[in-house]
Design a protein around this motif. Structure first.
Motif, PDB file in Angstrom:
ATOM      1  N   ASP A   2       0.837  -1.193   0.000  1.00 51.84           N
ATOM      2  CA  ASP A   2       0.000   0.000   0.000  1.00 51.84           C
ATOM      3  C   ASP A   2       0.873   1.244   0.000  1.00 51.84           C
ATOM      4  OD1 ASP A   2      -2.265  -1.566   0.130  1.00 51.84           O
ATOM      5  OD2 ASP A   2      -2.400  -1.478   2.319  1.00 51.84           O
ATOM      6  N   ARG A   3       0.344   2.315  -0.585  1.00 50.19           N
ATOM      7  CA  ARG A   3       1.059   3.586  -0.608  1.00 50.19           C
ATOM      8  C   ARG A   3       1.307   4.072   0.811  1.00 50.19           C
ATOM      9  NH1 ARG A   3      -1.401   8.972  -1.346  1.00 50.19           N
ATOM     10  NH2 ARG A   3       0.271  10.458  -1.846  1.00 50.19           N
ATOM     11  N   THR A   5       1.793   6.769   3.601  1.00 50.47           N
ATOM     12  CA  THR A   5       1.384   8.141   3.876  1.00 50.47           C
ATOM     13  C   THR A   5       1.705   8.487   5.332  1.00 50.47           C
ATOM     14  OG1 THR A   5      -0.859   7.471   4.470  1.00 50.47           O
ATOM     15  CG2 THR A   5      -0.465   8.026   2.146  1.00 50.47           C
ATOM     16  N   LEU A 276      11.887   4.438  -2.235  1.00 49.47           N
ATOM     17  CA  LEU A 276      10.699   5.183  -2.627  1.00 49.47           C
ATOM     18  C   LEU A 276      11.047   6.623  -2.997  1.00 49.47           C
ATOM     19  CD1 LEU A 276       8.176   4.095   0.166  1.00 49.47           C
ATOM     20  CD2 LEU A 276       8.679   2.949  -2.005  1.00 49.47           C
ATOM     21  N   ALA A 282       4.548  12.017   1.979  1.00 47.42           N
ATOM     22  CA  ALA A 282       3.876  10.779   1.567  1.00 47.42           C
ATOM     23  C   ALA A 282       4.619  10.202   0.371  1.00 47.42           C
ATOM     24  CB  ALA A 282       2.417  11.043   1.198  1.00 47.42           C
ATOM     25  N   GLN A 283       4.381   8.931   0.108  1.00 51.83           N
ATOM     26  CA  GLN A 283       4.909   8.321  -1.101  1.00 51.83           C
ATOM     27  C   GLN A 283       4.212   8.943  -2.304  1.00 51.83           C
ATOM     28  OE1 GLN A 283       4.302   4.096  -1.232  1.00 51.83           O
ATOM     29  NE2 GLN A 283       5.331   3.825  -3.207  1.00 51.83           N
ATOM     30  N   GLU A 285       2.620   9.658  -5.989  1.00 52.68           N
ATOM     31  CA  GLU A 285       1.852   8.946  -7.001  1.00 52.68           C
ATOM     32  C   GLU A 285       2.644   8.966  -8.312  1.00 52.68           C
ATOM     33  OE1 GLU A 285      -0.931   7.483  -6.386  1.00 52.68           O
ATOM     34  OE2 GLU A 285      -2.149   8.613  -4.941  1.00 52.68           O
TER      35      GLU A 285
END
Length: 321
Positions: A2-3, A5, A276, A282-283, A285
């Motif tokens: 999962d991304r 955050t 990343l 956050a990671q 998009e």
């Protein structure tokens, strides 16, 4: 996966991100720590208790920054070391002075942007030579110190500053240093920022199992000394400021710009996680034409490109892992 955050956002301050962390007894190096987001990254870490070394080219500016940080912290937690990232000899001397003493955080923050065509001491194009190859050598030479800084359940961390500018160019393997092709300052900057992201991929792949993780950070738009090579007219033409010199909406303060670096260094959400590209705490998009100033292009995280860059970087610097 999962991304990743966090509770923070684009305009969170660095000290807000660091609040609640006790870094007493922990060590950090921040390159380019004398100004801009570097000094605010160092300040936030020092406020949380870390002993921070400002790795700078200009010792006088570094000493002034350390004094400013120590005065704001109320303790002697910031010190200065000299390193010129455009000289492998200078990088090696800095790393040799540090030795194998435990290092918990390495923030590869320094950089040069959109400068006229010039070359480093080793005859590398200045932007990728400084932004990537100098930092690559520094991190590899400090790898033992970073491994010594890894604790049970808490990794040492490397933070590699990249930029949305990476969208301007992948690595041009056939002529990385502009020996034959016409020089474009923004293309060269973009190539160097792609390299900064790929470095995090390659470093994490090699050192994660040894207790050291690495991530790349896009800090956002901030007015700092990084713009020293840009004429005012060019910044107006790009929409960064208006004719009155007022900064465009959406730009961050240096302390807000430092927040993602501090989160990459301390965020519990990132424990054991690396390779990343992070932005706005956050990671990121994937990049898209609909949001051209956010996100990450696939080539900046490509494992094969990262391996190719690692091989080139070992050959160029002589630093073999």
């Amino acid at each position: 996966m999962d991304r990743v955050t966090s509770p923070f956002g684009a305009f969170t301050s660095a000290r807000e991100v660091a609040a609640g962390h006790d870094l007493t007894g922990r060590t950090a190096i921040v390159t380019g720590g004398a100004s801009g987001i570097g000094i605010e990254t160092a300040r936030a870490l020092a406020l949380a208790g870390a002993e921070v070394t400002l790795a700078v080219r200009n010792l006088e500016a570094g000493m002034a920054a350390a004094t400013d940080i120590n005065d704001s912290v109320g303790a002697q937690r910031a010190s200065v070391g000299r390193v010129d990232l455009s000289s492998f000899a200078s990088v090696a001397a800095f790393a040799d002075h540090w030795g194998d003493a435990p290092l918990n955080l390495l923030i590869n923050n320094a950089g040069v942007m959109a400068c006229p065509l010039s070359y480093t001491a080793e005859d590398l194009e200045m932007q990728i030579g400084t932004n990537h190859f100098g930092h690559f050598l520094l991190a590899v030479l400090l790898a033992r110190a970073l491994m010594n800084g890894a604790d049970e359940g808490r990794s040492a961390r490397v933070v590699s500053l990249t930029s949305i500018g990476h969208r301007r160019s992948p690595i041009i393997w056939e002529d990385t240093h502009y020996r034959k092709r016409p020089y474009d300052k923004w293309e060269a900057y973009g190539q160097s920022k792609t390299a900064n992201a790929l470095f995090a991929v390659g470093f994490h792949e090699r050192f994660a199992d040894l207790g050291v993780t690495a991530n790349a950070v896009m800090p956002g738009g901030i007015m700092t000394p990084l713009q020293r090579h840009l004429p005012r007219e060019e910044m107006i033409a790009m929409g960064w400021m208006n004719e009155k010199g007022e900064i465009a909406q959406g730009f961050k303060t240096p302390e807000q710009g430092a927040s993602t670096s501090v989160w990459a260094a301390l965020g519990p959400e990132l424990e054991g996680i690396g390779g990343l590209y992070l932005e706005d705490c956050a990671q990121a998009e994937p990049w898209s034409e609909e949001t051209p100033y956010k996100g990450v292009k696939a080539y900046a995280l490509d494992p094969e490109e990262a391996e190719r860059l690692w091989t080139l970087s070992e050959e160029t610097t002589g630093a073999i892992v």
